[in-house]
Design a protein around this motif. Structure first.
Motif, short mmCIF file in Angstrom:
data_model
loop_
_atom_site.label_atom_id
_atom_site.label_comp_id
_atom_site.label_asym_id
_atom_site.label_seq_id
_atom_site.Cartn_x
_atom_site.Cartn_y
_atom_site.Cartn_z
N MET A 1 -28.29 22.91 57.78
CA MET A 1 -28.50 23.82 58.90
C MET A 1 -29.95 24.31 58.86
O MET A 1 -30.37 24.98 57.93
N LEU A 2 -30.72 23.92 59.88
CA LEU A 2 -32.12 24.35 59.97
C LEU A 2 -32.18 25.63 60.79
O LEU A 2 -31.57 25.71 61.86
N SER A 3 -32.90 26.60 60.28
CA SER A 3 -32.97 27.88 60.98
C SER A 3 -34.41 28.14 61.43
O SER A 3 -35.36 27.94 60.67
N TYR A 4 -34.55 28.57 62.70
CA TYR A 4 -35.86 28.91 63.27
C TYR A 4 -35.74 30.26 63.95
O TYR A 4 -34.96 30.41 64.88
N THR A 5 -36.52 31.24 63.49
CA THR A 5 -36.52 32.55 64.17
C THR A 5 -37.85 32.77 64.85
O THR A 5 -38.91 32.57 64.24
N VAL A 6 -37.79 33.16 66.13
CA VAL A 6 -39.02 33.58 66.83
C VAL A 6 -38.94 35.08 67.07
O VAL A 6 -37.86 35.62 67.31
N PHE A 7 -40.09 35.72 67.01
CA PHE A 7 -40.13 37.19 67.08
C PHE A 7 -40.75 37.66 68.39
O PHE A 7 -41.66 37.02 68.92
N ARG A 8 -40.25 38.80 68.85
CA ARG A 8 -40.78 39.37 70.10
C ARG A 8 -42.24 39.81 69.93
O ARG A 8 -43.08 39.59 70.78
N ASP A 9 -42.53 40.41 68.77
CA ASP A 9 -43.85 41.02 68.61
C ASP A 9 -44.76 40.27 67.67
O ASP A 9 -45.72 40.83 67.15
N SER A 10 -44.45 39.04 67.35
CA SER A 10 -45.25 38.33 66.36
C SER A 10 -45.31 36.85 66.70
O SER A 10 -44.30 36.28 67.12
N ASP A 11 -46.48 36.26 66.49
CA ASP A 11 -46.59 34.82 66.72
C ASP A 11 -46.25 34.04 65.45
O ASP A 11 -46.93 33.09 65.09
N ALA A 12 -45.21 34.49 64.78
CA ALA A 12 -44.75 33.81 63.57
C ALA A 12 -43.39 33.19 63.85
O ALA A 12 -42.65 33.65 64.72
N ILE A 13 -43.08 32.14 63.12
CA ILE A 13 -41.74 31.54 63.16
C ILE A 13 -41.24 31.47 61.72
O ILE A 13 -41.98 31.06 60.82
N ALA A 14 -40.00 31.92 61.52
CA ALA A 14 -39.42 31.84 60.17
C ALA A 14 -38.53 30.60 60.11
O ALA A 14 -37.68 30.41 60.98
N ARG A 15 -38.77 29.76 59.10
CA ARG A 15 -37.98 28.54 58.97
C ARG A 15 -37.30 28.49 57.60
O ARG A 15 -37.88 28.90 56.60
N SER A 16 -36.10 27.95 57.57
CA SER A 16 -35.45 27.68 56.29
C SER A 16 -34.36 26.64 56.52
O SER A 16 -34.07 26.29 57.67
N ALA A 17 -33.75 26.16 55.45
CA ALA A 17 -32.68 25.17 55.56
C ALA A 17 -31.54 25.58 54.63
O ALA A 17 -31.78 26.13 53.56
N ARG A 18 -30.34 25.30 55.09
CA ARG A 18 -29.17 25.60 54.25
C ARG A 18 -28.33 24.33 54.14
O ARG A 18 -27.96 23.73 55.16
N LEU A 19 -28.06 23.91 52.93
CA LEU A 19 -27.31 22.68 52.69
C LEU A 19 -25.87 23.03 52.37
O LEU A 19 -25.61 24.00 51.65
N LEU A 20 -24.94 22.22 52.88
CA LEU A 20 -23.52 22.46 52.60
C LEU A 20 -22.87 21.13 52.25
O LEU A 20 -23.01 20.14 52.99
N ASN A 21 -22.15 21.13 51.15
CA ASN A 21 -21.41 19.93 50.77
C ASN A 21 -20.05 19.97 51.46
O ASN A 21 -19.18 20.75 51.10
N THR A 22 -19.89 19.12 52.48
CA THR A 22 -18.63 19.09 53.24
C THR A 22 -17.75 17.93 52.79
O THR A 22 -16.69 17.69 53.37
N GLY A 23 -18.22 17.19 51.78
CA GLY A 23 -17.47 16.01 51.34
C GLY A 23 -16.52 16.32 50.20
O GLY A 23 -16.30 17.48 49.83
#
Ligand code: DGJ
Length: 737
Positions: A148-170
């Motif tokens: 799961m890739l996560s991207y956050t955009v902010f109202r008051d900032s020209d920054a983007i927060a990114r991270s990844a979450r791995l899940l073993n579904t097998g």
């Protein structure tokens, strides 16, 4: 601010106030990167994805579309094993021993605000309308792996927060060999890479280099972010300056071993990446288990390096740092380390505090040497009980004596460490990081507690909490003075040994969370032999860091200037120390030492009782000046004017958010005969406001005059000379708005 999903073209378009970030799901299901830069309306973004057939050395996963190769497709989270030969973001070993994975789009959702990252420091929101988060789920059905890739955009900032979450579904175990926080492919390589590198007492020097084919990266294998490399890189358009050009920053919110950099491939595209260092890392994911990567904060600015820095400063100051002190003026302190080292008693401490009280200093910090039998650095780490030989009536009595003088009291700890010569080590020899049968390498004659262990974490929390509860302590300096060797944990099974270093960080973050929330009235300052762990991860728990053990004013110009590329000035400790300077032996004037240290969380680190009457007067003025300008230094906008890396002169300035006040610092390192006359152009002022220079005859300066025409640089006689200027807008000019 907004996140749009354009169904017809399968394009995600993320917009902040001034920037756009776009991705596309290809018809095969790959998540391709389209664009990151100045804000666009987003009509026809999908046309940016140009597929071009290459030679057979860039293989084709889809025979229906021979122009497609993962080796050339700009991607968002590339995995290893298919047709992409560039550095991957993900490498996972399956139960059958193979390391092939292929991630395809499965679903996405857009949520208001920003979900927290479990167990990890991260940028946060206070209200849901401050940000929006896009979560894209990619799957490898064969492996039973979901990312799961996560991207956050902010109202008051020209920054983007990114991270990844791995899940073993097998149904079987997966071994994560590499899981970066972010990766993205820039269309071309016409950039310079900026990095912050150094060593102990020379941290975060700025280095720039043109991208060339191949890998250009920085990393730490030391178990902490390190003095040597900071978890940050930026790509700059060629020739970008403080005010002009494009800057793309990547800052990793993590305090352990990391890797970050750029790989330029055969077709001149540039893959920018950052995350936990895959070197000596692996993580076993049993069925149902998940793994969260640290967060990377990416910032684009078309206002040069300065614009990028101010975006980081605002975000980190207000939405990474937390707690009571986030928005509070930080106290002026005196620390006894360079004044006494280990050689002090209660009377000596009281005499320094007494002198501090007469000078207007607000906080006394008792550094190393107050516990166990610590007369030097060879013993007692872990024995957190008061040394009654030095402090016969205990801490409570000493704190009361200091408090009676009108100063609050702070205390040094090094909680993650253990001296082999300590009661703690004799009781728990397996509590340190070690590998059975191997040497336990010492540094400063100490070992590192295995903070990945829950029992060790609990011990740290309870011993430190007991001391903080025993007396009215309002400040803690949390030190950490060595890097990890023989990284292993007695508690982990063989197949999880390579998890130790990251588990240590998770354990440390958990300890810090527990202690800082239990003592909200305490201001925590992190330290690692100065700036060995000056990173966003630590700032989440402790809003300031001791910038460097090098307190020489001239050395500090480069250290503080380099640190400010990412970190807000409110996060930097800066102290006036004695001359000749203890680290480099240089003699600089008290004025210049003060002028440089005023650009940080100000303090003194010398024996205040030794000042002459004349020096006392200078210090009183410095202390008063800092009280007048600390709201600018700690909460204003920071502009770098002249770089110590490029010449003999350094200048920087702070401007209040309302642009009604500014503070400028100018330092000339070496004096030249008949030096050229020059002007220094200020920044960030309101062009239509008029400003009065404090301490002058009151003749007004136009904001436009100061910025566009500049002001003459001062002429000095002698080396290491400096001057500062405090401007205030005239009330009449402010009414014009
Ligand atoms: C390293 C720190 O950076 C110094 O300021 C001081 O606290 C010493 N440790 C004490 O051992």
């Amino acid at each position: 601010m907004g996140i749009q999903y354009l169904q017809e073209s399968s394009v995600f378009h993320l917009q902040s106030k001034n920037t756009s970030y776009a991705m596309k799901v290809t018809k095969q299901g790959y998540l391709a990167h389209l664009y990151w830069g100045r804000k666009v309306s987003g009509h026809g973004l999908e046309r940016l994805l140009e597929l071009q057939g290459r030679a057979s050395f860039s293989p084709n996963p889809d025979l229906e579309e021979l122009a497609l190769s993962l080796d050339t497709l700009p991607q968002e989270y590339p995995s290893y094993g298919g047709s992409d030969f560039r550095t991957p973001a993900l490498q996972v070993q399956l139960a059958d021993g193979s390391t092939v994975t292929e991630l395809l789009y499965a679903s996405h959702r857009i949520v208001p605000g920003k979900p927290a990252l479990e167990g990890l420091p991260a940028v946060y929101t206070e209200q849901d309308d401050e940000a929006e988060t896009l979560e894209i789920t990619l799957k490898d059905e064969h492996a039973g792996l979901q990312v799961m890739l996560s991207y956050t955009v902010f109202r008051d900032s020209d920054a983007i927060a990114r991270s990844a979450r791995l899940l073993n579904t097998g149904g079987g175990p997966l071994k994560v060999l590499r899981a970066l926080s972010m990766s993205l492919d820039m269309a071309d390589d016409r950039y310079e890479q900026l990095q912050l590198s150094g060593t102990w007492a020379r941290e975060r020097y700025i280095h720039r280099r043109r991208l060339v084919p191949g890998m250009q990266s920085v990393e730490s294998r030391r178990g902490s972010s390190s003095h040597m490399q900071n978890p940050f890189v930026a790509l700059l358009s060629e020739g970008a300056t403080e005010e002009h050009g494009s800057a793309y920053g990547v800052s990793l919110v993590y305090s352990g071993s990391f890797a970050a950099g750029t790989e330029v491939d055969q077709f001149h595209s540039a893959r920018l990446f950052a995350g936990i260092n895959p070197f000596d890392f692996s993580w076993l994911l049993e069925p149902g288990d998940s793994f969260q990567t640290p967060e990377a904060i990416i910032v684009f600015s078309d206002q040069g390096i300065g614009g990028m820095s101010r975006t980081y400063h605002d975000l980190y100051r207000s939405r990474l740092c937390r707690g009571t002190f986030r928005d509070q003026a930080r106290p002026i302190l005196v620390n006894n380390w360079e004044a006494t080292y280990f050689n002090f008693d209660a009377d000596k401490i009281e005499s320094i505090a007494q002198a501090g009280s007469e000078l207007g200093i607000e906080l006394f910090v008792l550094d190393d040497g107050w516990f166990g039998k610590r007369d030097d650095d060879r013993t007692s780490l872990g024995d957190w009980f008061v040394d009654r030989r030095k402090l016969p009536n205990g801490l409570e009595d000493l704190v009361a004596r200091v408090n009676r003088l009108g100063l609050s009291f702070g205390l040094w700890f090094e909680p993650e460490m253990i001296s082999p010569d300590s009661e703690l080590y004799r009781a728990h020899p397996d509590w340190c990081l070690h590998v059975e049968g191997r040497r336990r390498t010492q540094a400063r004659q100490q070992l590192i507690l295995d903070v990945s262990r829950e029992d060790v974490q609990q011990h740290i929390v309870s011993t430190i909490s007991a001391i903080l509860s025993s007396a009215p302590i309002t400040y803690v300096k949390w030190d950490m003075n060595r890097n990890m060797t023989e990284i292993g944990s007695a508690k982990l099974p063989p197949e999880r040994q390579r998890e130790t270093a990251h588990r240590y960080m998770l354990g440390l973050y958990s300890v810090l969370e527990r202690i800082t929330t239990a003592f909200p009235h305490v201001l925590f300052e992190s330290c690692s032999g100065g700036g060995g762990r000056f990173d966003p991860g630590m700032l989440y728990y402790m809003p300031q860091t001791w910038t460097s053990d090098n307190s020489d004013a001239v050395s500090r110009l480069k250290i503080q200037y380099g640190t400010s590329i990412v970190y807000p000035v409110s996060s930097m400790g800066a102290h006036v120390s004695a001359v000749p300077n203890h680290q480099v032996g240089r003699v600089t004037s008290l004025e210049t030492r003060g002028n440089v240290a005023l650009s940080g969380n100000f303090g003194y680190e010398l024996d205040l009782t030794k000042f002459t009457a004349e020096e006392n007067e200078i210090v009183k003025e410095q202390v008063q000046l800092y009280k007048n300008i600390r709201h600018l230094v700690q909460f204003g906008d920071f502009y770098r004017l002249l770089s110590p890396f490029e010449g003999n002169e350094t200048a920087w300035m702070f401007v209040s958010k309302a642009k009604d006040e500014a503070f400028v610092v100018f330092v000339s390192v070496l004096q030249e005969a008949h030096a050229r006359l020059s002007r220094i152009k200020l920044q960030g002022l309101a062009p239509d406001k008029q400003y009065r220079l404090e301490g002058s005859d009151g003749t007004p300066y136009g904001g436009d005059d100061l910025m566009y025409a500049g002001m003459p640089t001062p002429q000095f006689h002698g080396d290491y000379a400096s001057r500062c200027y405090h401007f205030k807008a005239l009330p009449s000019s402010m009414k014009k708005e």
